[in-house]
Motif scaffolding. Sequence first.
Motif, short mmCIF file in Angstrom:
data_model
loop_
_atom_site.label_atom_id
_atom_site.label_comp_id
_atom_site.label_asym_id
_atom_site.label_seq_id
_atom_site.Cartn_x
_atom_site.Cartn_y
_atom_site.Cartn_z
N LEU A 378 69.13 31.72 46.76
CA LEU A 378 68.04 31.82 45.79
C LEU A 378 68.29 30.89 44.61
O LEU A 378 67.36 30.25 44.09
N THR A 379 69.54 30.78 44.20
CA THR A 379 69.91 29.91 43.09
C THR A 379 69.60 28.45 43.37
O THR A 379 69.02 27.75 42.53
N VAL A 380 69.99 27.98 44.54
CA VAL A 380 69.79 26.57 44.88
C VAL A 380 68.30 26.22 44.90
O VAL A 380 67.88 25.18 44.38
N ILE A 381 67.49 27.10 45.46
CA ILE A 381 66.04 26.86 45.49
C ILE A 381 65.48 26.80 44.07
O ILE A 381 64.70 25.92 43.72
N GLY A 382 65.91 27.75 43.24
CA GLY A 382 65.40 27.80 41.87
C GLY A 382 65.79 26.60 41.04
O GLY A 382 64.96 26.02 40.33
#
Length: 481
Positions: A378-382
């Motif tokens: 989720l972090t990488v996408i955000g």
Amino acid sequence: MTVAKSAPASTGRLARNSVGIAHIIFFVVAAAAPLTAVVGATPPAFAFGNGAGVPGAFVLAGLLYLIFSVGFTTMSRHVGGAGAFYTYITQGIGKPAGVGGAFIALLTYSSVQIAVYGLLGLFTHNMMAEFGVDLPWYAWSLGFLVLVHLAGQRNIAFSGAILGVCMVAEIVILLLLNVAILVAGGGPEGINLTSFEPSTVFSAGLGVTLVFVVGSFIGFEATAIFAEEVDRPEKTIPRATYVSVLLIAVFYAFSTWTIGLHYGPSKVQETAAASLDAFYFGAATDVLGAWSATTMNLLLITSLFACVLSFHNTLNRYFFALGREGLAARVLGKVHAVHGSPYVAGMLQSASAALVIIAFALAGQDPFAVVFSYMSALTVIGILTVQAVVCIAVILYFRKNSHGHGLWQTLIAPAVSFVGLVGALGLVISNLELLAGASNIVVDSFPLIVALVGLGGMIFAMRIKGADPVRYAALGKVFEA
């Protein structure tokens, strides 16, 4: 906008001149967690990506972020403050987009912090269990959360000093391994530059490699968050950003190059696939002795602690910025009378993190397979999403006034980095199952969640515009240079 270090809480300004370029670099590199990134993220990149081409992929990612930094740091000379991405997007695109970007940034940094807390609790549990101390992972996670909170309440330089010690220790152990491999002659295929040859780097699997590699740079953009607390931010922030990106790219490329030499470029992919967990520890034991593997395990914990402390301070400043702007409770915009830190924002941030950890624990979720893996994905996408939006903000900001800067800084570099970041985002989404370690309705919904959070921020800003035009008109003014 000069404020003394002992500025009272009522000023709503962070302690000026309380941190230097070295401290900022410590925060950024610590957030990248060198030992954790190398030992944890690169084995799957070797195994499932382009094998020996991993070092070259780090060079490519480093170049992408250096180009991103051109427009990013050029704009930092004219727009400053603790809001970072929120500030940039607000000044470039507009207030609704800025608030949307801030919401995504909060989601992103909160997610990575929870991911690191999960891994930190797991590693500490495993290590302490060997000494007969068998506490659950979440107990260790919450214990470290308390330590992080206490450090974050102090002057920012205090956290910087802790990060410096942790960062040096983890870099030293990796450098010892790297140098020892070279001194030993590299490995079965000797010392060579195969990993940097175009035919190796641009081979099948590069896209998968970049999914893991790009995630290793998360946090370098935090340099801008400390603009309000440094002397001469117009010079300090650009220097800290470029140095941080170069350090991360060069160190990761060097470390992965030497480990590739140890196993041999033709065998490294096969070896990594067969032993992801022991990939680096086995090499350390072979080259340096058993003591190095034990030391590396211990330093993994300090690496994760430094990482989560860095993100804690980053999140504090986002909450502080939103409180000072009136987008959240204004009490979040208070600073400590002695330490000049955003202490109220820190309380909220620590409390919310503790609640999420407790929720995962009560649900019986695995700290690695779910807490770390899901939150990292989720972090990488955000972060890729908000970085791409920042590129657009930089272009639009300088269209209004170039401030004497050339096309390279104001248009070409931001446009090139936008294309690269969108491409990286596409690779991450298309390989989401590999990155998260699972494919289900929760994981598959991550891109939608990020989009909805950003949209929610924009709607929130527009509601303020309709309900309180005066307050809406004031948004972003506190950050204008």
